[in-house]
Design an enzyme around this catalytic site. Structure first.
Site, mmCIF file in Angstrom:
data_model
loop_
_atom_site.group_PDB
_atom_site.id
_atom_site.type_symbol
_atom_site.label_atom_id
_atom_site.label_comp_id
_atom_site.label_asym_id
_atom_site.label_seq_id
_atom_site.Cartn_x
_atom_site.Cartn_y
_atom_site.Cartn_z
ATOM 1 N N ASP A 144 0.950 -1.209 -0.104
ATOM 2 C CA ASP A 144 -0.036 -0.106 -0.013
ATOM 3 C C ASP A 144 0.807 1.160 -0.008
ATOM 4 O OD1 ASP A 144 -2.115 -1.689 0.144
ATOM 5 O OD2 ASP A 144 -2.882 -0.952 2.018
ATOM 6 N N HIS A 286 3.745 -2.259 3.152
ATOM 7 C CA HIS A 286 3.953 -0.981 2.611
ATOM 8 C C HIS A 286 5.039 -0.825 1.640
ATOM 9 C CE1 HIS A 286 0.669 -0.559 5.822
ATOM 10 N NE2 HIS A 286 0.221 0.542 5.066
#
Length: 338
Positions: A144, A286
């Site tokens: 992400d 991430h």
């Protein structure tokens, strides 16, 4: 007697022609068309019909070779919501007539490859049908908040080195800054998803602003790559039923949260993921934290050593994710807002 033989031969030829014109795989033979209702195509499933609308938007943009500035307009095109409406199965794909629209497109044909898992298998050619997959040894890595100008390219090199593909949920404002990196994500065989424009909590901004966040990011991704993203991942995982209906894209959540943003510790990231990950999981990480990207090589090697195949979300979900539903893993999904 000769007349009887002639009649018999004529019947045989007619039957042969009929058989040739029918394709037992479900695909349409060359020159053959078949009219069907959306009720038939979807088995009266509104989520499948929403998936057809999603594919239609992509096809309209492609057919018109539209610029990114036209993405918002494609969501204003009136597309079928009535199950009784009809479409046509053709050799090239599903043909749909459109009402008057700003694109001045009267008809589109959606390739069957874009409808895999969206309409019933029996209406698809064999090459585009879904088949049962065993997910007990499949894991989807997802990242992400990118793209990051330094870390995302580094991560892409790691994925390429280990012959692994992943799914990236990108923030629109970063895509607009670094479009080449988004293109590189796709060029490497990975998937791109929508992670909002600037990462707000959808619960706090309402349906209208949530829709704007998604369409604005879809525009950025389309501008960068020439394709609309299939999936949405809401920031913090928060989304209401109304927002899910408005977005009309499958919502991808996760079953393993690395919490890498909280630790910022490479070894901690490795330990958390290796402890919690099982077959069929969607793992959340991430690609904007150096510690997280540094953990990926070890995570890949250890998961592979356990016999896991690292796949994209589409592979894990067998291309069957539908709008209005949110997916936590291979066999865990529910309606948006639940």
């Amino acid at each position: 007697m000769k007349r009887a033989k002639w009649l018999f031969a004529s019947v045989v030829v007619a039957v042969a022609v009929l058989i040739v014109g029918m394709n037992p795989t479900g695909a349409q033979a060359k020159g053959a068309n078949r009219t069907v209702t959306f009720s038939q195509l979807t088995n009266k499933n509104p989520h499948r019909l929403a998936a057809i609308r999603q594919a239609a938007r992509q096809q309209i943009l492609k057919q018109k070779k539209a610029k990114g500035s036209r993405v918002k307009a494609v969501y204003q095109v009136k597309l079928p919501k009535n199950m009784a409406k009809k479409a046509t199965l053709t050799p090239a794909g599903l043909r749909m007539n459109l009402l008057a629209n700003s694109f001045k497109v009267k008809q589109i044909t959606i390739p069957y490859a874009q409808l895999k898992g969206k309409i019933l298998n029996k209406y698809l050619p064999k090459a585009n049908r879904t088949h049962t997959v065993k997910t007990n040894k499949m894991v989807a890595l997802t990242f992400d908040d990118g793209p990051d100008p330094t870390l995302t390219p580094r991560l892409l090199k790691t994925l390429k080195k280990y012959h692994v593909h992943a799914t990236f949920f990108e923030v629109g404002q970063s895509v607009s800054r670094y479009p080449k990196i988004s293109r590189a994500v796709l060029a490497g065989g990975n998937e791109l998803g929508n992670h909002s424009w600037n990462h707000p909590d959808f619960d706090s901004i309402g349906t209208s602003k949530t829709f704007d966040q998604i369409t604005r990011t879809n525009r950025a991704i389309y501008q960068a790559t020439g394709t609309l993203p299939q999936y949405v991942r809401p920031p913090y995982g928060n989304i209401t039923a109304a927002e899910g209906r408005a977005i009309e894209q499958p919502i991808i959540r996760w079953s393993v949260d690395s919490r890498d943003w909280a630790y910022l510790n490479t070894q901690k990231d490795i330990n958390e993921i290796m402890r919690d990950t099982r077959g069929g999981d969607i793992v959340l990480m991430h690609d904007i934290h150096a510690q997280s990207v540094a953990a990926v090589p070890t995570i890949i090697k250890r998961l592979k050593a356990k016999g896991y195949h690292l796949v994209t979300v589409s592979q894990l979900l067998n291309s069957q994710a539908l709008p209005g539903l949110q997916y936590f893993g291979a066999h865990d999904y529910r309606r948006a807002g639940k």
